[in-house]
Motif scaffolding. Sequence first.
Motif, PDB file in Angstrom:
ATOM      1  N   ASN A   1      -6.886 -35.226  35.008  1.00  0.00           N
ATOM      2  CA  ASN A   1      -8.098 -34.957  34.235  1.00  0.00           C
ATOM      3  C   ASN A   1      -9.131 -34.350  35.163  1.00  0.00           C
ATOM      4  O   ASN A   1      -9.504 -34.955  36.161  1.00  0.00           O
ATOM      5  CB  ASN A   1      -8.655 -36.245  33.625  1.00  0.00           C
ATOM      6  CG  ASN A   1      -7.692 -36.868  32.652  1.00  0.00           C
ATOM      7  OD1 ASN A   1      -7.062 -36.168  31.879  1.00  0.00           O
ATOM      8  ND2 ASN A   1      -7.562 -38.169  32.690  1.00  0.00           N
ATOM      9  N   THR A   2      -9.588 -33.170  34.830  1.00  0.00           N
ATOM     10  CA  THR A   2     -10.580 -32.511  35.676  1.00  0.00           C
ATOM     11  C   THR A   2     -11.874 -32.307  34.892  1.00  0.00           C
ATOM     12  O   THR A   2     -11.866 -32.182  33.670  1.00  0.00           O
ATOM     13  CB  THR A   2     -10.078 -31.154  36.181  1.00  0.00           C
ATOM     14  OG1 THR A   2      -9.749 -30.330  35.068  1.00  0.00           O
ATOM     15  CG2 THR A   2      -8.862 -31.313  37.066  1.00  0.00           C
ATOM     16  N   SER A   3     -12.949 -32.280  35.626  1.00  0.00           N
ATOM     17  CA  SER A   3     -14.275 -32.042  35.054  1.00  0.00           C
ATOM     18  C   SER A   3     -15.008 -31.088  35.975  1.00  0.00           C
ATOM     19  O   SER A   3     -14.604 -30.871  37.113  1.00  0.00           O
ATOM     20  CB  SER A   3     -15.063 -33.347  34.964  1.00  0.00           C
ATOM     21  OG  SER A   3     -14.381 -34.294  34.195  1.00  0.00           O
ATOM     22  N   TRP A   4     -16.084 -30.547  35.493  1.00  0.00           N
ATOM     23  CA  TRP A   4     -16.947 -29.733  36.324  1.00  0.00           C
ATOM     24  C   TRP A   4     -18.350 -29.816  35.779  1.00  0.00           C
ATOM     25  O   TRP A   4     -18.566 -30.222  34.642  1.00  0.00           O
ATOM     26  CB  TRP A   4     -16.472 -28.284  36.422  1.00  0.00           C
ATOM     27  CG  TRP A   4     -16.428 -27.589  35.102  1.00  0.00           C
ATOM     28  CD1 TRP A   4     -17.404 -26.867  34.509  1.00  0.00           C
ATOM     29  CD2 TRP A   4     -15.337 -27.575  34.184  1.00  0.00           C
ATOM     30  NE1 TRP A   4     -16.992 -26.408  33.279  1.00  0.00           N
ATOM     31  CE2 TRP A   4     -15.731 -26.824  33.061  1.00  0.00           C
ATOM     32  CE3 TRP A   4     -14.058 -28.123  34.197  1.00  0.00           C
ATOM     33  CZ2 TRP A   4     -14.890 -26.614  31.975  1.00  0.00           C
ATOM     34  CZ3 TRP A   4     -13.241 -27.910  33.118  1.00  0.00           C
ATOM     35  CH2 TRP A   4     -13.659 -27.160  32.033  1.00  0.00           C
ATOM     36  N   PHE A   5     -19.286 -29.507  36.621  1.00  0.00           N
ATOM     37  CA  PHE A   5     -20.686 -29.554  36.246  1.00  0.00           C
ATOM     38  C   PHE A   5     -21.240 -28.143  36.288  1.00  0.00           C
ATOM     39  O   PHE A   5     -20.847 -27.336  37.129  1.00  0.00           O
ATOM     40  CB  PHE A   5     -21.475 -30.457  37.205  1.00  0.00           C
ATOM     41  CG  PHE A   5     -20.969 -31.869  37.235  1.00  0.00           C
ATOM     42  CD1 PHE A   5     -21.257 -32.740  36.202  1.00  0.00           C
ATOM     43  CD2 PHE A   5     -20.190 -32.318  38.281  1.00  0.00           C
ATOM     44  CE1 PHE A   5     -20.787 -34.038  36.223  1.00  0.00           C
ATOM     45  CE2 PHE A   5     -19.711 -33.613  38.317  1.00  0.00           C
ATOM     46  CZ  PHE A   5     -20.011 -34.466  37.278  1.00  0.00           C
TER      47      PHE A   5
ATOM     48  N   GLU B   1     -21.456 -23.027  38.272  1.00  0.00           N
ATOM     49  CA  GLU B   1     -20.549 -24.139  38.019  1.00  0.00           C
ATOM     50  C   GLU B   1     -19.964 -24.647  39.326  1.00  0.00           C
ATOM     51  O   GLU B   1     -19.765 -23.890  40.270  1.00  0.00           O
ATOM     52  CB  GLU B   1     -19.395 -23.698  37.117  1.00  0.00           C
ATOM     53  CG  GLU B   1     -19.798 -23.393  35.703  1.00  0.00           C
ATOM     54  CD  GLU B   1     -18.596 -23.048  34.841  1.00  0.00           C
ATOM     55  OE1 GLU B   1     -17.468 -22.983  35.369  1.00  0.00           O
ATOM     56  OE2 GLU B   1     -18.790 -22.849  33.647  1.00  0.00           O
TER      57      GLU B   1
ATOM     58  N   SER C   1     -13.664 -27.434  39.786  1.00  0.00           N
ATOM     59  CA  SER C   1     -13.173 -28.554  38.982  1.00  0.00           C
ATOM     60  C   SER C   1     -12.849 -29.716  39.907  1.00  0.00           C
ATOM     61  O   SER C   1     -12.284 -29.539  40.978  1.00  0.00           O
ATOM     62  CB  SER C   1     -11.947 -28.139  38.175  1.00  0.00           C
ATOM     63  OG  SER C   1     -10.929 -27.683  39.026  1.00  0.00           O
TER      64      SER C   1
ATOM     65  N   GLN D   1     -11.815 -34.176  40.095  1.00  0.00           N
ATOM     66  CA  GLN D   1     -11.302 -35.361  39.423  1.00  0.00           C
ATOM     67  C   GLN D   1     -12.305 -36.486  39.657  1.00  0.00           C
ATOM     68  O   GLN D   1     -12.570 -36.866  40.798  1.00  0.00           O
ATOM     69  CB  GLN D   1      -9.934 -35.742  39.981  1.00  0.00           C
ATOM     70  CG  GLN D   1      -8.870 -34.714  39.704  1.00  0.00           C
ATOM     71  CD  GLN D   1      -7.530 -35.151  40.236  1.00  0.00           C
ATOM     72  OE1 GLN D   1      -7.216 -36.343  40.273  1.00  0.00           O
ATOM     73  NE2 GLN D   1      -6.734 -34.192  40.654  1.00  0.00           N
ATOM     74  N   LEU D   2     -12.876 -36.992  38.582  1.00  0.00           N
ATOM     75  CA  LEU D   2     -13.943 -37.978  38.698  1.00  0.00           C
ATOM     76  C   LEU D   2     -13.468 -39.301  39.284  1.00  0.00           C
ATOM     77  O   LEU D   2     -14.207 -39.957  40.017  1.00  0.00           O
ATOM     78  CB  LEU D   2     -14.603 -38.197  37.345  1.00  0.00           C
ATOM     79  CG  LEU D   2     -15.391 -36.993  36.807  1.00  0.00           C
ATOM     80  CD1 LEU D   2     -15.964 -37.314  35.437  1.00  0.00           C
ATOM     81  CD2 LEU D   2     -16.496 -36.621  37.768  1.00  0.00           C
TER      82      LEU D   2
END
Length: 109
Positions: free
Chosen positions: A63-67, A73, A76, A78-79
């Motif tokens: 699961n990847t996220s980005w801000f 940006e 990406s 991984q939290l």
Amino acid sequence: MVYCWTIILISDILATWRHYVGFILFIGIGFLFFRNINIATIVTGIFLLLGTFNALAMTPEINTSWFAIGPIETPSIQLLSLGLFFIYFVLNLDPLIYIYLDYKEANQK
């Protein structure tokens, strides 16, 4: 890692190259803990940073996220790995400082 590989082996999730890299590096860190704890502490931080920036995986599903702030940006991430890295950093701040000071002292001689 045990949970990750157990789920990969008993379910229909396929391991990716990130899972294999994570597993190999994790085994290497395990050996380092018995050889040299100072190097193992540093390598563990690098391991968590690699996990944060998607170079390896520690969970069965990636699961990847980005801000983003406007058009800018972040890469990406991984939290879970980022959270583990913050916990690692807080718990190992003093040992990391001592390792650095010992390194500086050894280079001055």
